[in-house]
Every structure is written in C-alpha cells, then in structure tokens.
Scaffold this motif. Structure first.
Motif, mmCIF file in Angstrom:
data_model
loop_
_atom_site.group_PDB
_atom_site.id
_atom_site.type_symbol
_atom_site.label_atom_id
_atom_site.label_comp_id
_atom_site.label_asym_id
_atom_site.label_seq_id
_atom_site.Cartn_x
_atom_site.Cartn_y
_atom_site.Cartn_z
ATOM 1 N N GLN A 1 4.210 -0.363 3.782
ATOM 2 C CA GLN A 1 4.975 0.852 3.643
ATOM 3 C C GLN A 1 4.270 1.957 4.399
ATOM 4 O O GLN A 1 3.055 2.009 4.429
ATOM 5 C CB GLN A 1 5.074 1.259 2.174
ATOM 6 N N ILE A 2 5.049 2.848 4.993
ATOM 7 C CA ILE A 2 4.464 3.996 5.670
ATOM 8 C C ILE A 2 4.552 5.185 4.720
ATOM 9 O O ILE A 2 5.637 5.576 4.303
ATOM 10 C CB ILE A 2 5.180 4.281 6.998
ATOM 11 N N GLY A 3 3.402 5.727 4.344
ATOM 12 C CA GLY A 3 3.339 6.844 3.409
ATOM 13 C C GLY A 3 2.953 8.128 4.113
ATOM 14 O O GLY A 3 2.778 8.164 5.337
ATOM 15 N N GLU A 4 2.801 9.188 3.330
ATOM 16 C CA GLU A 4 2.447 10.495 3.883
ATOM 17 C C GLU A 4 1.048 10.510 4.486
ATOM 18 O O GLU A 4 0.780 11.226 5.440
ATOM 19 C CB GLU A 4 2.548 11.569 2.798
ATOM 20 N N GLY A 6 -0.638 7.707 5.597
ATOM 21 C CA GLY A 6 -0.908 6.534 6.415
ATOM 22 C C GLY A 6 -0.087 5.343 5.982
ATOM 23 O O GLY A 6 0.978 5.480 5.387
ATOM 24 N N VAL A 7 -0.607 4.169 6.244
ATOM 25 C CA VAL A 7 0.072 2.924 5.913
ATOM 26 C C VAL A 7 -0.449 2.429 4.564
ATOM 27 O O VAL A 7 -1.658 2.314 4.365
ATOM 28 C CB VAL A 7 -0.184 1.855 6.990
ATOM 29 N N VAL A 8 0.463 2.151 3.644
ATOM 30 C CA VAL A 8 0.092 1.628 2.327
ATOM 31 C C VAL A 8 0.207 0.108 2.394
ATOM 32 O O VAL A 8 1.268 -0.437 2.672
ATOM 33 C CB VAL A 8 1.004 2.195 1.213
ATOM 34 N N VAL A 9 -0.910 -0.561 2.134
ATOM 35 C CA VAL A 9 -0.966 -2.020 2.210
ATOM 36 C C VAL A 9 -1.013 -2.577 0.787
ATOM 37 O O VAL A 9 -1.866 -2.189 -0.010
ATOM 38 C CB VAL A 9 -2.211 -2.484 2.997
ATOM 39 N N ASP A 10 -0.074 -3.475 0.463
ATOM 40 C CA ASP A 10 -0.040 -4.150 -0.833
ATOM 41 C C ASP A 10 -0.664 -5.532 -0.674
ATOM 42 O O ASP A 10 -0.240 -6.318 0.174
ATOM 43 C CB ASP A 10 1.402 -4.312 -1.330
ATOM 44 N N PHE A 11 -1.664 -5.845 -1.503
ATOM 45 C CA PHE A 11 -2.340 -7.130 -1.442
ATOM 46 C C PHE A 11 -1.806 -8.080 -2.510
ATOM 47 O O PHE A 11 -1.180 -7.652 -3.486
ATOM 48 C CB PHE A 11 -3.851 -6.939 -1.607
ATOM 49 N N VAL A 12 -2.043 -9.360 -2.338
ATOM 50 C CA VAL A 12 -1.559 -10.401 -3.242
ATOM 51 C C VAL A 12 -2.052 -10.180 -4.673
ATOM 52 O O VAL A 12 -1.336 -10.436 -5.634
ATOM 53 C CB VAL A 12 -1.977 -11.801 -2.728
ATOM 54 N N GLY A 14 -2.306 -7.518 -6.234
ATOM 55 C CA GLY A 14 -1.666 -6.354 -6.827
ATOM 56 C C GLY A 14 -2.300 -5.027 -6.452
ATOM 57 O O GLY A 14 -1.748 -3.967 -6.734
ATOM 58 N N SER A 15 -3.439 -5.046 -5.793
ATOM 59 C CA SER A 15 -4.090 -3.807 -5.396
ATOM 60 C C SER A 15 -3.420 -3.226 -4.152
ATOM 61 O O SER A 15 -2.700 -3.912 -3.438
ATOM 62 C CB SER A 15 -5.586 -4.037 -5.141
ATOM 63 N N GLN A 16 -3.651 -1.933 -3.939
ATOM 64 C CA GLN A 16 -3.105 -1.239 -2.778
ATOM 65 C C GLN A 16 -4.222 -0.495 -2.073
ATOM 66 O O GLN A 16 -5.195 -0.077 -2.687
ATOM 67 C CB GLN A 16 -2.047 -0.212 -3.192
ATOM 68 N N GLU A 17 -4.040 -0.301 -0.790
ATOM 69 C CA GLU A 17 -4.990 0.463 0.008
ATOM 70 C C GLU A 17 -4.195 1.278 1.012
ATOM 71 O O GLU A 17 -3.234 0.775 1.608
ATOM 72 C CB GLU A 17 -5.941 -0.490 0.725
ATOM 73 N N THR A 18 -4.557 2.537 1.206
ATOM 74 C CA THR A 18 -3.923 3.371 2.232
ATOM 75 C C THR A 18 -4.877 3.474 3.409
ATOM 76 O O THR A 18 -6.042 3.829 3.248
ATOM 77 C CB THR A 18 -3.602 4.774 1.686
#
Length: 88
Positions: A1-4, A6-12, A14-18
């Motif tokens: 996903q593209i957020g305000e 940067g890019v929001v990355v969803d991992f298997v 369940g964690s997320q990283e921008t």
C-alpha cells in the motif's frame, strides 16, 4: 500500500513496516508487481543471454556495437574501463 509517509509493507506474520521505497525483486510472478500493475504477463518468445567480459577492442572501447541479421541480435557496450557487457 502507498501511504502518506511511504510504502506500507504487510508481512506474512502480520507485522507492517513503512519504508521510503520498495524494490520488487521477487521474480517473474512478483507479488509486488501484481499489486501495482493488474495485468498478466505475456511471454513474447524472446530470450536474452548476457555477460560481462574483459575486453580491449576498438569497436567497444567507447561506444555501443550492435548487429542484427533479422532473427538474432548481438549487442556489446562498455561496462567498466576494461570490461564490456554483451547481450545475445
């Protein structure tokens, strides 16, 4: 996903990283590519073989050399000061 921010990355797990940039280097059936570009890949029947070789030849010292015979193309260009990259 593209957020305000940067890019929001969803991992298997369940964690997320921008992150500021995302490189989709996950192969021809890229999950990243499918999310950004919704088209299907279409094989064009083209194969490219390439390599890098140490070379000292006036045809490729400072410029690109290319020859085509209608079905095959060979392409050579400077890569570093003493190496050329070729594609067939």
């Amino acid at each position: 996903q593209i957020g305000e921010k940067g890019v929001v990355v969803d991992f298997v797990d369940g964690s997320q990283e921008t992150v500021s940039a995302l490189v989709g280097a996950d192969g021809i059936h890229s999950v990243v590519r499918k999310q950004l570009i919704a088209d299907n890949l279409c094989y064009l029947g083209v194969i490219v073989i390439l390599g890098i070789v140490k070379s000292q030849h006036p045809l490729v010292d400072e410029r690109i050399f290319e020859t085509v015979d209608g079905t095959t193309r060979i392409y050579v260009m400077p890569f570093t000061a003493d190496c050329s990259m070729w594609q067939l």
